[in-house]
Design a protein around this motif. Structure first.
Motif, PDB file in Angstrom:
ATOM      1  N   MET A 112       0.833  -1.202   0.000  1.00  0.00           N
ATOM      2  CA  MET A 112       0.000   0.000   0.000  1.00  0.00           C
ATOM      3  C   MET A 112       0.870   1.255   0.000  1.00  0.00           C
ATOM      4  O   MET A 112       0.598   2.219  -0.730  1.00  0.00           O
ATOM      5  N   SER A 113       1.928   1.237   0.789  1.00  0.00           N
ATOM      6  CA  SER A 113       2.831   2.386   0.854  1.00  0.00           C
ATOM      7  C   SER A 113       3.528   2.612  -0.483  1.00  0.00           C
ATOM      8  O   SER A 113       3.712   3.755  -0.916  1.00  0.00           O
ATOM      9  N   GLY A 114       3.936   1.519  -1.142  1.00  0.00           N
ATOM     10  CA  GLY A 114       4.585   1.645  -2.442  1.00  0.00           C
ATOM     11  C   GLY A 114       3.650   2.244  -3.485  1.00  0.00           C
ATOM     12  O   GLY A 114       4.061   3.092  -4.292  1.00  0.00           O
ATOM     13  N   LYS A 115       2.389   1.834  -3.497  1.00  0.00           N
ATOM     14  CA  LYS A 115       1.424   2.398  -4.444  1.00  0.00           C
ATOM     15  C   LYS A 115       1.143   3.866  -4.146  1.00  0.00           C
ATOM     16  O   LYS A 115       1.036   4.683  -5.058  1.00  0.00           O
ATOM     17  N   ILE A 116       1.030   4.210  -2.865  1.00  0.00           N
ATOM     18  CA  ILE A 116       0.822   5.616  -2.496  1.00  0.00           C
ATOM     19  C   ILE A 116       1.997   6.458  -2.992  1.00  0.00           C
ATOM     20  O   ILE A 116       1.816   7.553  -3.535  1.00  0.00           O
ATOM     21  N   SER A 117       3.203   5.932  -2.837  1.00  0.00           N
ATOM     22  CA  SER A 117       4.396   6.643  -3.286  1.00  0.00           C
ATOM     23  C   SER A 117       4.391   6.842  -4.796  1.00  0.00           C
ATOM     24  O   SER A 117       4.702   7.927  -5.290  1.00  0.00           O
ATOM     25  N   ASP A 118       4.041   5.801  -5.547  1.00  0.00           N
ATOM     26  CA  ASP A 118       4.054   5.886  -7.009  1.00  0.00           C
ATOM     27  C   ASP A 118       2.956   6.791  -7.557  1.00  0.00           C
ATOM     28  O   ASP A 118       3.155   7.520  -8.527  1.00  0.00           O
TER      29      ASP A 118
ATOM     30  N   LYS B  33      -8.636   5.644  -7.833  1.00  0.00           N
ATOM     31  CA  LYS B  33      -8.972   4.435  -8.583  1.00  0.00           C
ATOM     32  C   LYS B  33      -7.725   3.617  -8.878  1.00  0.00           C
ATOM     33  O   LYS B  33      -7.709   2.388  -8.781  1.00  0.00           O
ATOM     34  N   ARG B  34      -6.630   4.307  -9.233  1.00  0.00           N
ATOM     35  CA  ARG B  34      -5.372   3.621  -9.522  1.00  0.00           C
ATOM     36  C   ARG B  34      -4.769   2.995  -8.275  1.00  0.00           C
ATOM     37  O   ARG B  34      -3.986   2.046  -8.366  1.00  0.00           O
ATOM     38  N   LEU B  35      -5.108   3.525  -7.113  1.00  0.00           N
ATOM     39  CA  LEU B  35      -4.562   2.983  -5.869  1.00  0.00           C
ATOM     40  C   LEU B  35      -5.050   1.567  -5.598  1.00  0.00           C
ATOM     41  O   LEU B  35      -4.374   0.789  -4.910  1.00  0.00           O
ATOM     42  N   ASP B  36      -6.218   1.209  -6.144  1.00  0.00           N
ATOM     43  CA  ASP B  36      -6.771  -0.141  -5.999  1.00  0.00           C
ATOM     44  C   ASP B  36      -6.883  -0.532  -4.525  1.00  0.00           C
ATOM     45  O   ASP B  36      -6.262  -1.487  -4.049  1.00  0.00           O
ATOM     46  N   ILE B  37      -7.695   0.233  -3.807  1.00  0.00           N
ATOM     47  CA  ILE B  37      -7.843   0.016  -2.367  1.00  0.00           C
ATOM     48  C   ILE B  37      -8.351  -1.392  -2.066  1.00  0.00           C
ATOM     49  O   ILE B  37      -7.894  -2.042  -1.116  1.00  0.00           O
ATOM     50  N   THR B  38      -9.266  -1.885  -2.889  1.00  0.00           N
ATOM     51  CA  THR B  38      -9.818  -3.224  -2.646  1.00  0.00           C
ATOM     52  C   THR B  38      -8.739  -4.284  -2.747  1.00  0.00           C
ATOM     53  O   THR B  38      -8.573  -5.132  -1.853  1.00  0.00           O
ATOM     54  N   GLY B  39      -7.980  -4.252  -3.845  1.00  0.00           N
ATOM     55  CA  GLY B  39      -6.923  -5.253  -4.035  1.00  0.00           C
ATOM     56  C   GLY B  39      -5.851  -5.180  -2.971  1.00  0.00           C
ATOM     57  O   GLY B  39      -5.434  -6.197  -2.411  1.00  0.00           O
ATOM     58  N   ILE B  40      -5.412  -3.965  -2.665  1.00  0.00           N
ATOM     59  CA  ILE B  40      -4.372  -3.800  -1.648  1.00  0.00           C
ATOM     60  C   ILE B  40      -4.875  -4.254  -0.284  1.00  0.00           C
ATOM     61  O   ILE B  40      -4.135  -4.873   0.491  1.00  0.00           O
ATOM     62  N   SER B  41      -6.125  -3.948   0.034  1.00  0.00           N
ATOM     63  CA  SER B  41      -6.683  -4.360   1.330  1.00  0.00           C
ATOM     64  C   SER B  41      -6.726  -5.876   1.453  1.00  0.00           C
ATOM     65  O   SER B  41      -6.409  -6.436   2.511  1.00  0.00           O
ATOM     66  N   ILE B  42      -7.125  -6.549   0.361  1.00  0.00           N
ATOM     67  CA  ILE B  42      -7.160  -8.017   0.385  1.00  0.00           C
ATOM     68  C   ILE B  42      -5.780  -8.584   0.659  1.00  0.00           C
ATOM     69  O   ILE B  42      -5.597  -9.461   1.515  1.00  0.00           O
TER      70      ILE B  42
END
Length: 516
Positions: free
Chosen positions: A84-90, A223-232
């Motif tokens: 999650m942190s890596g996606k937030i950074s990107d 939307k790009r953060l993909d909260i659902t996928g990252i949460s899973i």
């Protein structure tokens, strides 16, 4: 310096490419120092707590099972929130992700030092793991942006990784000194005293934008953060580490370990199914990522270094203090060869002969060195065997672990697009943490089961069995690298429009993926 970074801005839907010069060398290397200090402090804190565990157990009245979470509470949340942190950074900004994580960690560290009960202590340790997870992927993304030249980028990544390894060993010594002469509280207050000022410096020195980034609406980014996928996946990793940690304490047949493990496996499968249904730009980790040349095998390699280091530390610290009766400070001093060797070999990629080698052969060489050390350890069944077997094993094995760590770390960034730097750094570091967590649980279980039938912990058969198991695991990983690692691949993906100097620098890498 003529090298430049390309930044992308937009007016409505039009994108304009703007060439921005790299910061000065003084500014870049000051930031590299700050990133390295940050990495050093994180590993130092965790390592220092090994020496502080007896004091913390007495202070908070922890039971033996609860004391495991002094280390595991941080490790659990750190590994789980890396992606999650890596996606937030990107997607958002590596600069502000890094600064936010550091500042929160500095404040939490002050609070941990003042914690008055065990529950609060463990809760704050878990929160500090989340804060720390914000900084590692973002720091790696910033490094990739600040050092686009392959040669300098490799050296920067190597230095970053080396500081983590050195912090592990120096943490044992600093923790022992602080616990013996001051108190465990100062472990966290010291970290805070360094982190908060360097956070302020980082705010001033880090460029506002160090990579290609188009301005997007808040909804598009979300939307790009993909909260659902990252949460899973986050929940899956939490359950997995909880399961293996619990199993190491109460056994693998317990429902407390097996149920979370089953749910973790099911949720991991669900994550990959979910990602396959998402558009590539909206997936947390697009399935195609795992098919990038050498990516999967390099992720597997990431499991090895901390798997080796963590088990060696815990096995020998426990053996020396609990069985041989050595003091915490004496044990830490005897561990120094590991840290010194790791630091020296962190510069291996800069040595002309070594740096010109393909990463595949460097990884295999490192694995062979770790395996050689484990053979020596398996026969070191007494304190009199330190200089003849353990000491050379520390040097050979630590050199191999560092060589493997750095080679895989550099190679995985060379194999992937710069726009994924934060996510790739998160995935790689998650592999490091999983290697440590799973390895400790597996080796601990083997040691305990063997010791039960062979006279208890004082019999070296348990430790020896653990070392042979580690040897088998690293052998399997080495065979996978030998068979599946492709040596003639290049990364021809270039983000945006780059300056000619950067193109020339990228061409220095060579077609074989070497670390030059």
């Amino acid at each position: 310096m003529n090298s430049s970074l390309a930044s992308i801005t937009s007016d409505d839907d039009a994108k304009v490419v703007v060439q921005r010069p790299l910061p000065s060398n003084a500014r870049r290397y000051t930031l590299l120092l700050i990133f390295c200090i940050t990495q050093f402090l994180y590993t130092l804190t965790n390592s220092a707590l090994f020496s502080a565990i007896p004091s913390l157990v007495r202070n908070f009245g922890f039971t033996q099972s609860q004391s495991v979470w002094i280390i595991s509470a941080y490790q659990l949340t750190f590994a789980s929130f890396l992606l999650m942190s890596g996606k937030i950074s990107d997607i958002y900004s590596p600069k502000y992700t890094f600064i936010t994580g550091k500042f929160i960690l500095g404040v939490i560290s002050i609070g941990i030092g003042f914690a008055s009960n065990g529950i609060l202590f463990l809760a704050l340790r878990a929160l500090s793991g989340i804060a720390a997870s914000l900084t590692i992927p973002s720091a790696l993304a910033l490094l990739v942006g600040l050092f686009p030249e392959p040669r300098h980028q490799g050296a920067a990544i190597a230095a970053f990784g080396a500081c983590g390894a050195v912090g592990i060993v120096l943490g044992l010594i600093s923790g022992a000194l602080l616990v013996e002469y001051v108190s465990w509280h100062w472990i966290f207050w010291f970290v805070s005293a360094v982190i908060l000022p360097t956070t302020l410096i980082s705010t001033v020195l880090i460029p506002s934008q160090t990579k290609n980034m188009a301005r997007e609406s808040g909804f598009t980014k979300l939307k790009r953060l993909d909260i659902t996928g990252i949460s899973i996946l986050t929940v899956a990793v939490i359950l997995f580490i909880f399961a293996v940690t619990t199993a190491s304490m109460i056994g693998w047949r317990s429902a407390t370990a097996l149920v979370p493990l089953a749910f973790s496996i099911a949720m991991t499968g669900s994550f990959f199914c979910w990602e396959a249904l998402q558009p590539i730009e909206c997936a947390a980790v697009p399935p195609s990522t795992w098919f990038i040349s050498n990516f999967s095998v390099l992720f597997g390699t990431a499991l090895l270094p901390y798997f080796w280091w963590a088990n060696i530390f815990t096995t020998y610290v426990s053996l020396w203090q609990d069985i041989y009766g050595w003091s915490a400070l004496s044990s830490a001093v005897h561990m120094l060869p590991i840290g010194i060797t790791a630091f020296v070999f962190s510069f291996s990629s800069r040595v002309k002969g070594i740096g010109a080698m393909n990463a595949k052969w460097l990884i295999l060489c490192g694995a062979l060195m770790m395996m050689t050390a484990l053979v020596l350890f398996a026969f070191a069944n007494g304190p009199d065997k330190y200089w003849s077997l353990v000491f050379p094993g520390f040097i050979i094995g630590s050199a191999g672990a560092m060589l493997t760590n750095i080679s895989a770390n550099i190679a995985i960034f060379r194999a992937t697009p710069p726009s994924m730097a934060g996510t790739v750094g998160a995935i790689f570091n998650c592999g490091l943490q999983l290697g440590s967590a799973v390895g400790l649980a597996a080796v601990g279980s083997i040691q305990t089961s063997v010791q039960k039938g062979n006279g208890g912990p004082s019999n070296y058969e348990g430790q020896s069995a653990g070392f042979w198991f580690m040897l088998a695991c690293i052998s399997v990983a080495a065979m996978a690298v030998l068979v599946f690692y492709q040596t003639h691949t290049t990364r021809d993906h270039v983000e945006g429009t780059v300056g000619s100097d950067e193109k020339d620098a990228d061409s220095e890498k060579g077609d074989d993926g070497s670390l030059s």
